[in-house]
Design an enzyme around this catalytic site. Structure first.
Site, short mmCIF file in Angstrom:
data_model
loop_
_atom_site.label_atom_id
_atom_site.label_comp_id
_atom_site.label_asym_id
_atom_site.label_seq_id
_atom_site.Cartn_x
_atom_site.Cartn_y
_atom_site.Cartn_z
N GLY A 14 0.77 -1.24 0.00
CA GLY A 14 0.00 0.00 0.00
C GLY A 14 0.79 1.29 0.00
N ILE A 95 -7.48 -9.38 -11.48
CA ILE A 95 -8.18 -8.89 -12.67
C ILE A 95 -9.68 -9.13 -12.46
CG2 ILE A 95 -8.52 -9.18 -15.16
CD1 ILE A 95 -5.55 -9.85 -15.40
N HIS A 112 0.32 1.59 -13.16
CA HIS A 112 1.13 0.46 -13.66
C HIS A 112 2.60 0.89 -13.67
CE1 HIS A 112 2.02 -3.22 -15.75
NE2 HIS A 112 2.83 -2.53 -16.53
N GLU A 150 -11.91 -3.13 -20.25
CA GLU A 150 -11.91 -4.60 -20.24
C GLU A 150 -10.59 -5.17 -20.78
OE1 GLU A 150 -14.18 -2.71 -21.62
OE2 GLU A 150 -14.01 -2.97 -23.78
N GLU A 183 5.38 6.80 -9.62
CA GLU A 183 4.05 6.37 -9.17
C GLU A 183 3.44 7.26 -8.08
OE1 GLU A 183 3.43 2.12 -8.51
OE2 GLU A 183 5.42 1.75 -9.32
C1 GAR Z 1 3.24 -0.86 -7.51
O1 GAR Z 1 4.51 -0.78 -8.10
C2 GAR Z 1 2.16 -0.85 -8.57
O2 GAR Z 1 2.44 -0.01 -9.65
C3 GAR Z 1 2.19 -2.29 -8.99
O3 GAR Z 1 2.38 -3.03 -7.81
C4 GAR Z 1 3.03 -2.22 -6.84
C5 GAR Z 1 2.17 -2.11 -5.60
O4 GAR Z 1 2.81 -1.47 -4.55
N1 GAR Z 1 0.99 -2.62 -9.68
C6 GAR Z 1 0.94 -3.50 -10.69
O5 GAR Z 1 1.90 -4.13 -11.07
C7 GAR Z 1 -0.44 -3.65 -11.32
N2 GAR Z 1 -0.33 -4.36 -12.57
P1 GAR Z 1 2.01 -0.83 -3.32
O6 GAR Z 1 1.08 -1.90 -2.74
O7 GAR Z 1 3.11 -0.48 -2.35
O8 GAR Z 1 1.28 0.39 -3.80
#
Ligand code: GAR
Length: 210
Positions: A14, A95, A112, A150, A183
């Site tokens: 998170g 998903i 992502h 989708e 991110e």
């Molecule tokens: C993040 O890097 C996010 O972008 C990725 O997982 C991690 C979660 O970290 N998401 C994906 O790969 C979705 N396809 P977090 O739980 O610390 O935010």
């Protein structure tokens, strides 16, 4: 303008949820507030982060449902109950069936950890994305926030930010840099733009209005 209800979907640590909470507390999410955090797994740290800030949490465990459709129905019921205006995938690793997306068109966004259309789609999640970027030897990677449709990782792109790959990077080191430099910045920014009604989608292209 009425404050929008933001529901955040999580599955893990998170840190992106934390970036949203920090932005909210700094007054940087204009026009919306996080009203509920839903986790697909019990016991994850993201739930504690929400709890510390008195944000309502719910666990809808993926493993308690027979298939993606049954699980998606449960998520959809919860989103409706929470009166979600915006649904944010923040490290949500499940998903969902298109029945959810159809109920919330251009009202769901995902972060992502790559520059889409590179290193995305089914099977590209978490550290795997960075492993593949290093295997390919790209010199630039980054992060993308996009609307969920989708098509897995195929929805209209809202914001992107590039991050340099450095000599000797491991997947873990690169993941951390992409989170810190991209991110955690673009996700709160995209959420705020949505809540300010500044995102317009035409023919799958997002325009940011001034
Ligand atoms: C993040 O890097 C996010 O972008 C990725 O997982 C991690 C979660 O970290 N998401 C994906 O790969 C979705 N396809 P977090 O739980 O610390 O935010």
């Amino acid at each position: 303008m009425q404050m929008k209800n933001i529901v955040v979907l999580v599955s893990g640590g998170g840190t992106n949820l934390q970036a949203l909470i920090d932005a909210q507390e700094a007054g940087k999410i204009k026009g919306g507030r996080i009203t509920c955090v839903i986790s697909s797994k019990p016991g994850v740290y993201a739930l504690e982060r929400a709890g510390k800030h008195n944000i309502k949490t719910r666990v809808i465990a993926r493993k308690e449902y027979a298939d993606a459709v049954e699980y998606s129905k449960a998520i959809l019921d919860a989103l409706n109950e929470e009166k979600a205006d915006l649904v944010v995938y923040a490290g949500f690793m499940t998903i969902l069936d298109e029945l959810v997306v159809k109920a919330y068109p251009y009202k769901m966004m995902n972060v992502h950890p790559a520059l889409i259309p590179s290193f995305c789609g089914k099977g590209y999640y978490g550290l795997r994305v960075h492993e593949e970027a290093l295997r390919k030897g790209v010199k630039l990677t980054g992060a993308t926030v996009h609307f969920v449709t989708e098509v897995c990782d195929g929805g209209p792109i809202i914001l992107q930010k590039a991050v340099e790959v450095q000599n000797g990077d491991t997947p873990e080191v690169l993941q951390r840099r992409v989170m810190e430099q991209a991110e955690w910045k673009i996700l709160p920014e995209a959420v705020s733009l949505f809540c300010e009604d500044r995102l317009e989608v035409n023919n799958d292209i997002v325009t940011i209005k001034n």
